[in-house]
Design a protein around this motif. Structure first.
Motif, mmCIF file in Angstrom:
data_model
loop_
_atom_site.group_PDB
_atom_site.id
_atom_site.type_symbol
_atom_site.label_atom_id
_atom_site.label_comp_id
_atom_site.label_asym_id
_atom_site.label_seq_id
_atom_site.Cartn_x
_atom_site.Cartn_y
_atom_site.Cartn_z
ATOM 1 N N SER A 1 0.849 -1.185 0.000
ATOM 2 C CA SER A 1 0.000 0.000 0.000
ATOM 3 C C SER A 1 0.886 1.237 0.000
ATOM 4 C CB SER A 1 -0.938 -0.001 1.210
ATOM 5 O OG SER A 1 -0.201 0.041 2.407
ATOM 6 N N HIS B 1 -0.520 4.597 4.120
ATOM 7 C CA HIS B 1 -1.898 4.211 3.848
ATOM 8 C C HIS B 1 -2.064 2.712 4.025
ATOM 9 C CE1 HIS B 1 -2.719 7.878 1.045
ATOM 10 N NE2 HIS B 1 -2.310 8.219 2.232
ATOM 11 N N LEU C 1 -6.779 9.762 2.916
ATOM 12 C CA LEU C 1 -6.864 8.514 2.151
ATOM 13 C C LEU C 1 -7.688 8.755 0.887
ATOM 14 C CD1 LEU C 1 -6.172 5.462 2.249
ATOM 15 C CD2 LEU C 1 -8.429 5.113 3.215
ATOM 16 N N THR D 1 -5.036 4.248 -3.797
ATOM 17 C CA THR D 1 -5.192 3.371 -2.636
ATOM 18 C C THR D 1 -5.673 2.002 -3.078
ATOM 19 O OG1 THR D 1 -5.784 5.272 -1.281
ATOM 20 C CG2 THR D 1 -6.345 3.108 -0.410
#
Length: 157
Positions: free
Chosen positions: A33, A37, A112, A129
């Protein structure tokens, strides 16, 4: 969510990742990731969303919006399309979509990037993401069968 169901889900997650799932202060980013995050995992059958090891409490509309975006990762949806898909009608004002998206972003964390605004058009899943749509073991095949795999991770540039 009752303690028994939570314990069963944590056992399942440990089985899926092959290691103990960290909880609370032990949370750490998932491998692969973006820096800082954690991966976002959606379990449609349980209507549950996990960020790292922590569960995010979403309303019905927020969950449906997130799952819609994750099921069609590159598709841009207009407000009218989202009203038809999620609400099932267009009687609500198109700006109610904006309110739900704003609340969803706040719950996921402002840092995010999950839902991206395509100015002048609508919204789509952001590719920065990793978002995983995962099926629980023993789940009914009718739910999410269009995905075709028990675990699908969307990530694109």
């Amino acid at each position: 969510m009752d303690a028994t169901l939570r314990a069963r889900l944590m056992d399942l997650l440990e089985h899926l990742v092959g290691e103990q799932v960290p909880t609370g202060a032990d949370r750490r980013p998932v491998a692969g990731s973006p820096v800082g995050h954690s991966a976002l995992r959606i379990y449609p059958e349980a209507r549950m969303v996990l960020l790292g090891a922590g569960e995010i409490q979403l309303t019905r509309r927020e969950f449906d919006l997130l799952y819609c975006f994750a099921s069609h990762p590159r598709q841009v949806f207009t407000r009218a399309q989202l009203l038809d898909r999620i609400w099932g009608h267009r009687r609500s004002g198109p700006r109610s979509i904006d309110v739900h998206i704003r609340r969803l972003r706040a719950k996921l964390g402002d840092d995010l990037p999950v839902v991206r605004t395509v100015h002048g058009v609508g919204y789509r899943l952001d590719g920065a993401t990793p978002v995983t749509v995962a099926r629980l073991a023993g789940a009914d095949d009718a739910i999410g069968s269009h995905i075709g795999d028990s675990r699908v991770t969307w990530r694109f540039d």
